[in-house]
Write a protein that holds these residues in place. Sequence first.
Motif, PDB file in Angstrom:
ATOM      1  N   LEU A  20       0.810  -1.219   0.000  1.00  0.00           N
ATOM      2  CA  LEU A  20       0.000   0.000   0.000  1.00  0.00           C
ATOM      3  C   LEU A  20       0.843   1.269   0.000  1.00  0.00           C
ATOM      4  O   LEU A  20       1.780   1.400   0.790  1.00  0.00           O
ATOM      5  N   PRO A  21       0.520   2.232  -0.881  1.00  0.00           N
ATOM      6  CA  PRO A  21       1.207   3.524  -0.825  1.00  0.00           C
ATOM      7  C   PRO A  21       0.803   4.285   0.429  1.00  0.00           C
ATOM      8  O   PRO A  21      -0.278   4.078   0.986  1.00  0.00           O
ATOM      9  N   ARG A  22       1.646   5.191   0.897  1.00  0.00           N
ATOM     10  CA  ARG A  22       1.418   5.896   2.145  1.00  0.00           C
ATOM     11  C   ARG A  22       0.106   6.674   2.135  1.00  0.00           C
ATOM     12  O   ARG A  22      -0.607   6.733   3.139  1.00  0.00           O
ATOM     13  N   SER A  23      -0.243   7.282   0.998  1.00  0.00           N
ATOM     14  CA  SER A  23      -1.461   8.093   0.914  1.00  0.00           C
ATOM     15  C   SER A  23      -2.716   7.275   1.208  1.00  0.00           C
ATOM     16  O   SER A  23      -3.700   7.783   1.742  1.00  0.00           O
ATOM     17  N   ILE A  24      -2.682   5.994   0.895  1.00  0.00           N
ATOM     18  CA  ILE A  24      -3.828   5.109   1.143  1.00  0.00           C
ATOM     19  C   ILE A  24      -3.774   4.545   2.561  1.00  0.00           C
ATOM     20  O   ILE A  24      -4.785   4.394   3.223  1.00  0.00           O
ATOM     21  N   LYS A  25      -2.539   4.254   3.024  1.00  0.00           N
ATOM     22  CA  LYS A  25      -2.390   3.636   4.337  1.00  0.00           C
ATOM     23  C   LYS A  25      -2.833   4.542   5.476  1.00  0.00           C
ATOM     24  O   LYS A  25      -3.307   4.075   6.506  1.00  0.00           O
ATOM     25  N   THR A  26      -2.672   5.855   5.315  1.00  0.00           N
ATOM     26  CA  THR A  26      -2.881   6.766   6.436  1.00  0.00           C
ATOM     27  C   THR A  26      -4.159   7.585   6.341  1.00  0.00           C
ATOM     28  O   THR A  26      -4.497   8.282   7.288  1.00  0.00           O
ATOM     29  N   LYS A  27      -4.871   7.526   5.208  1.00  0.00           N
ATOM     30  CA  LYS A  27      -6.051   8.379   5.030  1.00  0.00           C
ATOM     31  C   LYS A  27      -7.265   7.556   4.625  1.00  0.00           C
ATOM     32  O   LYS A  27      -7.147   6.422   4.155  1.00  0.00           O
ATOM     33  N   GLY A  28      -8.437   8.148   4.786  1.00  0.00           N
ATOM     34  CA  GLY A  28      -9.675   7.550   4.309  1.00  0.00           C
ATOM     35  C   GLY A  28     -10.010   6.244   4.995  1.00  0.00           C
ATOM     36  O   GLY A  28      -9.537   5.945   6.083  1.00  0.00           O
ATOM     37  N   PRO A  29     -10.826   5.420   4.344  1.00  0.00           N
ATOM     38  CA  PRO A  29     -11.277   4.155   4.935  1.00  0.00           C
ATOM     39  C   PRO A  29     -10.139   3.206   5.289  1.00  0.00           C
ATOM     40  O   PRO A  29     -10.172   2.546   6.325  1.00  0.00           O
ATOM     41  N   MET A  30      -9.105   3.147   4.449  1.00  0.00           N
ATOM     42  CA  MET A  30      -7.991   2.260   4.743  1.00  0.00           C
ATOM     43  C   MET A  30      -7.224   2.730   5.967  1.00  0.00           C
ATOM     44  O   MET A  30      -6.812   1.922   6.814  1.00  0.00           O
ATOM     45  N   GLY A  31      -7.072   4.033   6.093  1.00  0.00           N
ATOM     46  CA  GLY A  31      -6.411   4.570   7.268  1.00  0.00           C
ATOM     47  C   GLY A  31      -7.187   4.266   8.533  1.00  0.00           C
ATOM     48  O   GLY A  31      -6.611   3.889   9.561  1.00  0.00           O
ATOM     49  N   ALA A  32      -8.509   4.416   8.464  1.00  0.00           N
ATOM     50  CA  ALA A  32      -9.360   4.113   9.616  1.00  0.00           C
ATOM     51  C   ALA A  32      -9.290   2.636   9.977  1.00  0.00           C
ATOM     52  O   ALA A  32      -9.252   2.264  11.160  1.00  0.00           O
ATOM     53  N   LEU A  33      -9.252   1.787   8.951  1.00  0.00           N
ATOM     54  CA  LEU A  33      -9.156   0.346   9.185  1.00  0.00           C
ATOM     55  C   LEU A  33      -7.829  -0.013   9.846  1.00  0.00           C
ATOM     56  O   LEU A  33      -7.783  -0.830  10.771  1.00  0.00           O
ATOM     57  N   ARG A  34      -6.753   0.589   9.385  1.00  0.00           N
ATOM     58  CA  ARG A  34      -5.443   0.313   9.970  1.00  0.00           C
ATOM     59  C   ARG A  34      -5.374   0.783  11.421  1.00  0.00           C
ATOM     60  O   ARG A  34      -4.771   0.123  12.263  1.00  0.00           O
ATOM     61  N   ARG A  35      -5.998   1.931  11.716  1.00  0.00           N
ATOM     62  CA  ARG A  35      -6.000   2.415  13.097  1.00  0.00           C
ATOM     63  C   ARG A  35      -6.800   1.478  13.993  1.00  0.00           C
ATOM     64  O   ARG A  35      -6.403   1.200  15.138  1.00  0.00           O
ATOM     65  N   ALA A  36      -7.919   0.985  13.471  1.00  0.00           N
ATOM     66  CA  ALA A  36      -8.720   0.034  14.246  1.00  0.00           C
ATOM     67  C   ALA A  36      -7.950  -1.263  14.476  1.00  0.00           C
ATOM     68  O   ALA A  36      -7.972  -1.836  15.574  1.00  0.00           O
ATOM     69  N   ALA A  37      -7.251  -1.730  13.440  1.00  0.00           N
ATOM     70  CA  ALA A  37      -6.461  -2.955  13.565  1.00  0.00           C
ATOM     71  C   ALA A  37      -5.311  -2.756  14.537  1.00  0.00           C
ATOM     72  O   ALA A  37      -4.969  -3.658  15.316  1.00  0.00           O
ATOM     73  N   SER A  38      -4.712  -1.572  14.513  1.00  0.00           N
ATOM     74  CA  SER A  38      -3.620  -1.269  15.423  1.00  0.00           C
ATOM     75  C   SER A  38      -4.101  -1.299  16.868  1.00  0.00           C
ATOM     76  O   SER A  38      -3.435  -1.856  17.753  1.00  0.00           O
ATOM     77  N   HIS A  39      -5.264  -0.721  17.113  1.00  0.00           N
ATOM     78  CA  HIS A  39      -5.835  -0.732  18.461  1.00  0.00           C
ATOM     79  C   HIS A  39      -6.104  -2.169  18.908  1.00  0.00           C
ATOM     80  O   HIS A  39      -5.783  -2.552  20.040  1.00  0.00           O
ATOM     81  N   TRP A  40      -6.676  -2.951  18.033  1.00  0.00           N
ATOM     82  CA  TRP A  40      -7.003  -4.344  18.352  1.00  0.00           C
ATOM     83  C   TRP A  40      -5.747  -5.130  18.714  1.00  0.00           C
ATOM     84  O   TRP A  40      -5.757  -5.977  19.604  1.00  0.00           O
ATOM     85  N   ALA A  41      -4.644  -4.848  18.030  1.00  0.00           N
ATOM     86  CA  ALA A  41      -3.419  -5.620  18.205  1.00  0.00           C
ATOM     87  C   ALA A  41      -2.626  -5.219  19.441  1.00  0.00           C
ATOM     88  O   ALA A  41      -1.724  -5.950  19.859  1.00  0.00           O
ATOM     89  N   ARG A  42      -2.960  -4.076  20.042  1.00  0.00           N
ATOM     90  CA  ARG A  42      -2.200  -3.640  21.212  1.00  0.00           C
ATOM     91  C   ARG A  42      -2.425  -4.586  22.393  1.00  0.00           C
ATOM     92  O   ARG A  42      -3.558  -4.977  22.685  1.00  0.00           O
ATOM     93  N   ASP A  43      -1.345  -4.909  23.083  1.00  0.00           N
ATOM     94  CA  ASP A  43      -1.453  -5.706  24.304  1.00  0.00           C
ATOM     95  C   ASP A  43      -1.817  -4.834  25.497  1.00  0.00           C
ATOM     96  O   ASP A  43      -2.509  -5.279  26.415  1.00  0.00           O
ATOM     97  N   ALA A  44      -1.338  -3.603  25.483  1.00  0.00           N
ATOM     98  CA  ALA A  44      -1.566  -2.704  26.606  1.00  0.00           C
ATOM     99  C   ALA A  44      -1.476  -1.265  26.122  1.00  0.00           C
ATOM    100  O   ALA A  44      -0.925  -0.983  25.052  1.00  0.00           O
ATOM    101  N   PHE A  45      -2.010  -0.353  26.937  1.00  0.00           N
ATOM    102  CA  PHE A  45      -1.916   1.073  26.664  1.00  0.00           C
ATOM    103  C   PHE A  45      -1.411   1.799  27.907  1.00  0.00           C
ATOM    104  O   PHE A  45      -1.794   1.471  29.033  1.00  0.00           O
ATOM    105  N   VAL A  46      -0.551   2.778  27.679  1.00  0.00           N
ATOM    106  CA  VAL A  46      -0.170   3.728  28.721  1.00  0.00           C
ATOM    107  C   VAL A  46      -0.932   5.012  28.426  1.00  0.00           C
ATOM    108  O   VAL A  46      -0.742   5.623  27.378  1.00  0.00           O
ATOM    109  N   LEU A  47      -1.806   5.404  29.357  1.00  0.00           N
ATOM    110  CA  LEU A  47      -2.685   6.555  29.161  1.00  0.00           C
ATOM    111  C   LEU A  47      -2.340   7.662  30.154  1.00  0.00           C
ATOM    112  O   LEU A  47      -2.028   7.392  31.320  1.00  0.00           O
ATOM    113  N   SER A  48      -2.431   8.899  29.694  1.00  0.00           N
ATOM    114  CA  SER A  48      -2.180  10.027  30.585  1.00  0.00           C
ATOM    115  C   SER A  48      -2.747  11.297  29.977  1.00  0.00           C
ATOM    116  O   SER A  48      -2.961  11.372  28.758  1.00  0.00           O
ATOM    117  N   TYR A  49      -2.980  12.274  30.804  1.00  0.00           N
ATOM    118  CA  TYR A  49      -3.264  13.638  30.329  1.00  0.00           C
ATOM    119  C   TYR A  49      -1.923  14.229  29.884  1.00  0.00           C
ATOM    120  O   TYR A  49      -0.872  13.899  30.457  1.00  0.00           O
TER     121      TYR A  49
END
Length: 304
Positions: free
Chosen positions: A20-49
Amino acid sequence: MTRLRAGLRDLSFSTGEILLPRSIKTKGPMGALRRAASHWARDAFVLSYPKAGRTWFRTMIGYIISRQYNLALDNPMEIQHFWKLSSRIPNIGFTHDDSPNLKFGAEVETDKSRYAAKRILFLTRDPRDVLVSYYFDAKNRMKVIDCSIGRYLREERGSIDAIVAFYNAWAQARSRVRAFHWITYEDMHVAPRRVLREACSFLQIPEPDDALLDQAVEFASFENLRKIEMSDGFKHERLRPADPANPESYKVRRGKAGGYVDYLSEDEIAFVDEYIARHLDPFFDIYQRPSVRDRVKSEPGLVG
């Protein structure tokens, strides 16, 4: 399930990087899908203000991981990418979650259901210090405000109402995630090795020995991080001053607990103390002024 998730994660990442070219990977529906997949794949999150000490913490943890897995890295802060170097490394995400600093308190999101299956390490700092540190960051680095600290305190987004609302949201959500571990900026000052050892255990990072803990603490000391920032040692905007001539524009600004007293007037401190007493969830009682809290509690109808 963890092994399956890691396998699917690694396969999808490798395929996406190749095809995938970068323009497709980071924007639009494919970008949203990759972000959702990234969240799903995380084992843990460090959260802070923002401005709660995340740069400091992630540098120490990143240093530990990089030494444990023999990673040749110039920037140990980029922990969220380490899993790409070895599938044995936990996939840890770092986020300010919902960008509460860009909202008024009433706008801060309270639904944390997307984190239900995750391990959550929650980092906090005294809201008063967060308030002051974020003010300088918003004014000098982000450039989203241009006003006095007094006006910011009472009128701007990301002020004490947003900080308290964010803390409260996670006080309520902490029992609804897979696992929850709370650390504080103040404890990192007092007992950094203990905090790091417990954090490593929670994040499923191999236990560091005493020598490695000492090295991580020294590497991420205020003095060393300030030198790295001044020399652009990490070659990344995360640790780069907005204006080298303005000490208040540095990411590593003061590294002090309780420094808010140098910037807020007595009236402003009283305003913040009372707001915290009235609104902050009891889970974070360590940030209360007992005398103010007890007075507020004694005044019927004023709490909440």
